[in-house]
Structure formats: structure tokens, C-alpha cells
Design an enzyme around this catalytic site. Sequence first.
Site, PDB file in Angstrom:
ATOM      1  N   ARG A 161      -7.515  -1.396   1.611  1.00  0.00           N
ATOM      2  CA  ARG A 161      -7.859  -2.259   1.369  1.00  0.00           C
ATOM      3  C   ARG A 161      -8.578  -1.974  -0.862  1.00  0.00           C
ATOM      4  O   ARG A 161      -8.129  -3.153  -1.179  1.00  0.00           O
ATOM      5  CB  ARG A 161      -9.215  -2.720   1.732  1.00  0.00           C
ATOM      6  CG  ARG A 161     -10.114  -1.917   2.242  1.00  0.00           C
ATOM      7  CD  ARG A 161     -10.665  -1.989   2.967  1.00  0.00           C
ATOM      8  NE  ARG A 161     -10.636  -1.574   4.584  1.00  0.00           N
ATOM      9  CZ  ARG A 161     -10.947  -1.555   6.165  1.00  0.00           C
ATOM     10  NH1 ARG A 161     -11.104  -2.342   6.011  1.00  0.00           N
ATOM     11  NH2 ARG A 161     -10.099  -1.443   6.464  1.00  0.00           N
TER      12      ARG A 161
ATOM     13  N   ASP B  75     -12.564   6.672   4.468  1.00  0.00           N
ATOM     14  CA  ASP B  75     -11.207   6.086   4.939  1.00  0.00           C
ATOM     15  C   ASP B  75     -10.060   4.977   4.924  1.00  0.00           C
ATOM     16  O   ASP B  75      -9.274   4.712   5.194  1.00  0.00           O
ATOM     17  CB  ASP B  75     -11.058   6.999   6.011  1.00  0.00           C
ATOM     18  CG  ASP B  75      -9.995   6.700   6.957  1.00  0.00           C
ATOM     19  OD1 ASP B  75      -8.630   6.953   6.065  1.00  0.00           O
ATOM     20  OD2 ASP B  75      -9.946   7.032   8.120  1.00  0.00           O
TER      21      ASP B  75
ATOM     22  N   GLU C  64      -9.834   3.751   2.280  1.00  0.00           N
ATOM     23  CA  GLU C  64      -9.099   3.538   1.222  1.00  0.00           C
ATOM     24  C   GLU C  64      -8.124   2.550   0.765  1.00  0.00           C
ATOM     25  O   GLU C  64      -7.675   2.267  -0.137  1.00  0.00           O
ATOM     26  CB  GLU C  64      -7.952   5.136   0.648  1.00  0.00           C
ATOM     27  CG  GLU C  64      -7.196   5.233   1.014  1.00  0.00           C
ATOM     28  CD  GLU C  64      -6.753   4.970   2.901  1.00  0.00           C
ATOM     29  OE1 GLU C  64      -8.137   5.148   3.372  1.00  0.00           O
ATOM     30  OE2 GLU C  64      -5.620   5.268   3.008  1.00  0.00           O
TER      31      GLU C  64
ATOM     32  N   ASP D  91       1.698   6.457   5.035  1.00  0.00           N
ATOM     33  CA  ASP D  91       0.814   5.318   5.133  1.00  0.00           C
ATOM     34  C   ASP D  91       0.909   4.770   3.512  1.00  0.00           C
ATOM     35  O   ASP D  91       0.665   4.175   2.532  1.00  0.00           O
ATOM     36  CB  ASP D  91      -0.368   6.442   4.438  1.00  0.00           C
ATOM     37  CG  ASP D  91      -1.971   5.511   4.912  1.00  0.00           C
ATOM     38  OD1 ASP D  91      -1.679   4.624   5.613  1.00  0.00           O
ATOM     39  OD2 ASP D  91      -3.195   5.392   4.395  1.00  0.00           O
TER      40      ASP D  91
ATOM     41  N   LYS E 252       0.947  -1.037   0.055  1.00  0.00           N
ATOM     42  CA  LYS E 252      -0.087   0.149   0.005  1.00  0.00           C
ATOM     43  C   LYS E 252       0.460   1.056  -0.382  1.00  0.00           C
ATOM     44  O   LYS E 252       1.858   1.297   0.948  1.00  0.00           O
ATOM     45  CB  LYS E 252      -0.768   0.186   1.041  1.00  0.00           C
ATOM     46  CG  LYS E 252      -1.682   1.114   1.413  1.00  0.00           C
ATOM     47  CD  LYS E 252      -2.554   1.361   2.404  1.00  0.00           C
ATOM     48  CE  LYS E 252      -3.122   3.003   2.799  1.00  0.00           C
ATOM     49  NZ  LYS E 252      -4.233   2.674   4.243  1.00  0.00           N
TER      50      LYS E 252
ATOM     51  N   LYS F  60     -10.528  12.688   8.403  1.00  0.00           N
ATOM     52  CA  LYS F  60      -9.600  12.155   9.916  1.00  0.00           C
ATOM     53  C   LYS F  60      -9.561  13.505  10.673  1.00  0.00           C
ATOM     54  O   LYS F  60      -9.553  14.602  10.620  1.00  0.00           O
ATOM     55  CB  LYS F  60      -8.673  11.770   9.944  1.00  0.00           C
ATOM     56  CG  LYS F  60      -8.090  10.742   9.133  1.00  0.00           C
ATOM     57  CD  LYS F  60      -6.507   9.823   9.105  1.00  0.00           C
ATOM     58  CE  LYS F  60      -5.874   8.579   7.980  1.00  0.00           C
ATOM     59  NZ  LYS F  60      -7.425   7.271   9.151  1.00  0.00           N
TER      60      LYS F  60
ATOM     61  N   ASP G  24      -3.007  10.322   3.133  1.00  0.00           N
ATOM     62  CA  ASP G  24      -4.326   9.823   3.792  1.00  0.00           C
ATOM     63  C   ASP G  24      -5.184  11.120   4.559  1.00  0.00           C
ATOM     64  O   ASP G  24      -4.837  10.816   5.939  1.00  0.00           O
ATOM     65  CB  ASP G  24      -4.079   8.596   5.265  1.00  0.00           C
ATOM     66  CG  ASP G  24      -5.753   7.829   4.465  1.00  0.00           C
ATOM     67  OD1 ASP G  24      -6.537   8.547   4.178  1.00  0.00           O
ATOM     68  OD2 ASP G  24      -5.886   6.761   5.283  1.00  0.00           O
TER      69      ASP G  24
HETATM   70  N1  BES Z   1      -4.162   4.944   7.348  1.00  0.00           N
HETATM   71  C1  BES Z   1      -5.160   4.143   8.100  1.00  0.00           C
HETATM   72  C2  BES Z   1      -4.420   3.231   8.753  1.00  0.00           C
HETATM   73  C3  BES Z   1      -3.674   3.985  10.131  1.00  0.00           C
HETATM   74  C4  BES Z   1      -4.184   4.711  11.060  1.00  0.00           C
HETATM   75  C5  BES Z   1      -2.399   3.266   9.553  1.00  0.00           C
HETATM   76  C6  BES Z   1      -3.431   4.497  11.996  1.00  0.00           C
HETATM   77  C7  BES Z   1      -1.221   4.384  10.641  1.00  0.00           C
HETATM   78  C8  BES Z   1      -1.957   4.892  11.579  1.00  0.00           C
HETATM   79  C9  BES Z   1      -5.722   3.972   6.972  1.00  0.00           C
HETATM   80  O1  BES Z   1      -6.371   4.091   5.949  1.00  0.00           O
HETATM   81  C10 BES Z   1      -7.584   3.645   8.235  1.00  0.00           C
HETATM   82  O2  BES Z   1      -7.521   4.923   8.201  1.00  0.00           O
HETATM   83  N2  BES Z   1      -7.864   2.946   8.398  1.00  0.00           N
HETATM   84  C11 BES Z   1      -9.198   3.059   9.113  1.00  0.00           C
HETATM   85  C12 BES Z   1     -10.143   1.702   8.403  1.00  0.00           C
HETATM   86  C13 BES Z   1     -11.992   1.985   8.974  1.00  0.00           C
HETATM   87  C14 BES Z   1     -12.235   3.601   8.541  1.00  0.00           C
HETATM   88  C15 BES Z   1     -13.014   0.633   9.242  1.00  0.00           C
HETATM   89  C16 BES Z   1      -9.369   3.029  10.605  1.00  0.00           C
HETATM   90  O3  BES Z   1      -8.442   2.003  10.576  1.00  0.00           O
HETATM   91  O4  BES Z   1      -9.731   3.929  11.239  1.00  0.00           O
HETATM   92 ZN    ZN Z   2      -4.785   4.719   4.673  1.00  0.00          ZN
HETATM   93 ZN    ZN Z   3      -7.538   5.451   5.732  1.00  0.00          ZN
END
Ligand code: BES
Ligand code: ZN
Ligand code: ZN
Length: 496
Positions: A351, A347, A349, A288, A265, A277, A270
Amino acid sequence: MQITLETKPYATLETDALVSYLFDDADPVQGRVSEVDQAANGLLRRLAKSGELTGKSLEMTLIHAPAGLKAARLLLVGAGKRDKFDGATLRKIAGAALRYLKARSVKNIAFLVREGEVTEDAAQAIAEGALAANFETDKYKTDKKNDKSVDTVLLAGYSDKERAIGEKGLSRGRIIADAQNFTRDLVNEPSNKLTPKILAERAEAMAKEAGLAVEILDEKKIADLKMGALLSVAQGGPEPPRVMVVTYTPANPKPGAPVIGLIGKAVTFDTGGVSIKPAEGMEKMKYDMAGGATMLGVMRAVAALKPNVKVICVVPSTENVVGGAAQKPGDIQTAMSGKTIEVLNTDAEGRLILADGVTYIKQLGATHLVDAATLTGAIVVALANINVGVFGSDQPWTDKLLASAKAAGEKMWQMPMDDEYREFIKGSFADIQNIGSGKGGGSITGAWFIREFAGDSPWIHLDIAGTAWNDDAKPWLAKGPTGVALRTLINLVMSY
Ligand code: BES
Ligand code: ZN
Ligand code: ZN
């Protein structure tokens, strides 16, 4: 920084600092350390008796102008309990010693391996530890007054007869640490200095230099391939997406051998998109793209180490930002595989872009897949910044990775993938949805989403969200990007 082998007796080395290590035993002054003690008229034993020198993990004892040595300083590092000592400990000791000494403006170091440990693996671990420890994240500081990098490390304690194994270990260690620092340098870049386009250029330059085949897919090619999931993330902003395809082909590939597919990825920033966020801590989302940078680093090392297995690497890259054209919650997208996806949260994204990366790498002929991604905050809740979350669809393939992690000294923990979790991402209005509808298990539903695209191919997902970035400096590593999982993946590929 140069790291080379020196077979001259350690007592004769004219270095700024001779480093060795000692164990947390009843008597820590043994073996080579006891030789040094005798030359220094029993100073070390006196320090041990007084309780100042114990061998406790990463305890630092610095002695100036040590009697009996040509070195200007002697640094003794605590190695902890002898029965817990392994390659990972040695790597940390070498790294912590280097950072301790460089903070004191030391330029040249000799590292003395203990008796009974004069091996190829030890040389490799010391090279890896020292080179990774010398990496700083001060690229954008104009005042380099604090730039105190170490110039040379001599590896001591190897005899002329042991030179060949020592050199071999050093050379492997250099390749791996340089790859790790290549990855860390990319991860450290802020999003205004590293867009998907720039990342692709850097990947291309790396591949060409390393002698790897490389193809960069631009937005037009991505659209031709119908990578609808990747495009849905990219449509939010003006920076066009890229997909990097880097391939290593061995000289004499075995017919019918597996083809390893590495997918990473690379979201260069992000924001969360429309499902935005919170502001606090958002600046960290420049990392990210760590999964993609890790896979590129692995390929760089693979090119030099030349395993007898074909390895394909696919890195989909985009920003996830908010613009007038951004996708919105509820939008339905069609992935490259033809599956339809309900985007309930913009968010989630990572996946989405991995879905198309996985479909594409299978089309290119990869049979055994591993993806790495900073995928979920939930993995930080589950495993903190200690273990990488491991998710697998095929236990023998997953076991191979876990064994590689153990050998690399990287902490990884397998998470469950029961079918029940799959139900959480069944779509209401499309085939699947990009977040779980059940409560909790956020890292597992994220993994299941990617697995839907891997199909029957043995597949592993590494969630490195908690481990790819050090919020605080460690004694052996600077604050910031860690390069986690790279050594494990190199081991995995090299096991063929
Ligand atoms: N890039 C983030 C995950 C992340 C969180 C990486 C903290 C590093 C530190 C990812 O794209 C994301 O935002 N995931 C969401 C998924 C949720 C919306 C199901 C998350 O973990 O909040
Ligand atoms: Zn992300
Ligand atoms: Zn995200």
C-alpha cells in the site's frame, strides 16, 4: 506453438490427435460427435451406454486409431452440463486437452469446434486456453527431458465462409494469451533473477518492441519527485527502486474521454522487512510483483489491440528486505502527495508503494484508476484462491470492471468499502497509519489506505494475493503464476 485455422473436413486431417468435447446429457453422443461415432461404427455410443463416456466436466476419453478418421487419436473431453457451458468452459477444455495430450508426447493437435458454436469468441477462447496451457515453469531446469511442448494446433470445424471470423478470434486470442504468458514468465522469476532494475529493463524492452512510450524513473528521479512512501520501503536493502511508466495513446483520442490509469504493485521480494515474515512459505513472496507484471502484460496486449482510449501504466517496484537502514515500526514517512504515514507494520509495504504510484499517475493525467496487487493475506482468508477481491470507490466504474470480468470468465467478488472501515486507519501521530487498528477486515483497510491517495478519481483495487499463484497444477494450467485479472483488464480497456 503455432495455432492456425484449417477448413479441410476434420475427418481428413492427418494429425496426432483430433480433440472434441461432449455434454453431460442423457445422450452425450450428438451433433458432430455423432458423425464421428457413425464413422467409427458406433464405438462412441457403445462407450456411452457402458457408462465410460459421460460428458462429465473434464472427463478424458482417448481412443487410438479411430475408424473413419485420418487422425492417429481421438480425444473426447467432457464439457459438463450444456446449460452451464460458456467461453470459460471452452477455454478450460482446450487447455486441459492440450496438457493431457502433451503429457503423452503428442506434438500436433486438431481441435474440432462443435456445431452451433463456430464463432469468433470460440476461436479466441480456444487459442487462449491452448496457449496458456502450453506454458511451463521449467525455465531454470537444465534437464529438459520432460519438455514436451506441443508444436501445432489446428482449429477445425470452420467452413471457408467462416474463416474470417475464426482467424479474427484466433488473432485476438494469441495476443491475449501471449500477454498472459509474458506476465506469468515475469511472476515466475525468483528475486535474484528479477530485481526492480531488471524488471524495469524488461518492461522497457517490451514497451519498445510493442511500440509503447516508456519512461523508467531511477532512484534519483524518484527522490526528486519526493516519493517518500516508496523510498521508505526501498531503504531497507541495496537494490535501488524503479518506477516504470508505460503509455498507450490512441491515434484519434476523443476529446474529454477518460484516461485509464493502471497501477501495479511490484515488490520483487517481500520478507516483511523488520516486521519479518515467518520462514515457512516465504519463498513464495517472489510473486509479490504479480500486480505490476499483470499491468505490463495488459499494456503489451493493448499495444496490439489498439483501443480508442489513452492508457497509462505506472509500476512502482522495490524489494522489501531487512538491512541496517530499514524503516522500523513507528517510523513516520511523507508520501508524494504530502500525506504523512505512520508505518506500524513494515510488512504492509504494498500500500505504501501504491500510494505514490496512484499520486503520480493522477499527476500524469489519469482520470479512471485501477490498481492490482498481491496486497493481503486476509483476502486469501475471505475468498481463498477462487475469487479476486474487488474494491471500488465509484459503483458505475466498478460495475464496468465486474462486467468485463464476467465476459472474460474470471471470478471476481466485490468487497464492502463502508466509511466505518476508514476509521481503522486514522493515524495517532500522523495523518494515516498503514495497518488497521480495529480487529479484522485487513483487506478492506488495505484498500482504504490506497483509496486515500486516489481521492475523488473513480478507483478500483484488485487484491490478487489469493489468485495470482496456483499452489497446485490445474488440468488446464501449470503450477505457479496464473496471470489472473489480465483478461478482465484488457476487456475493460477494449470496452472503449
Ligand atoms: N505481500 C503480502 C500479502 C500476501 C500474503 C500476498 C499472502 C500473497 C500471499 C503483503 O505485503 C503483506 O505482507 N500484507 C500483510 C498486511 C498486514 C501486515 C496488515 C498481511 O497480509 O499479512
Ligand atoms: Zn507484499
Ligand atoms: Zn508485506
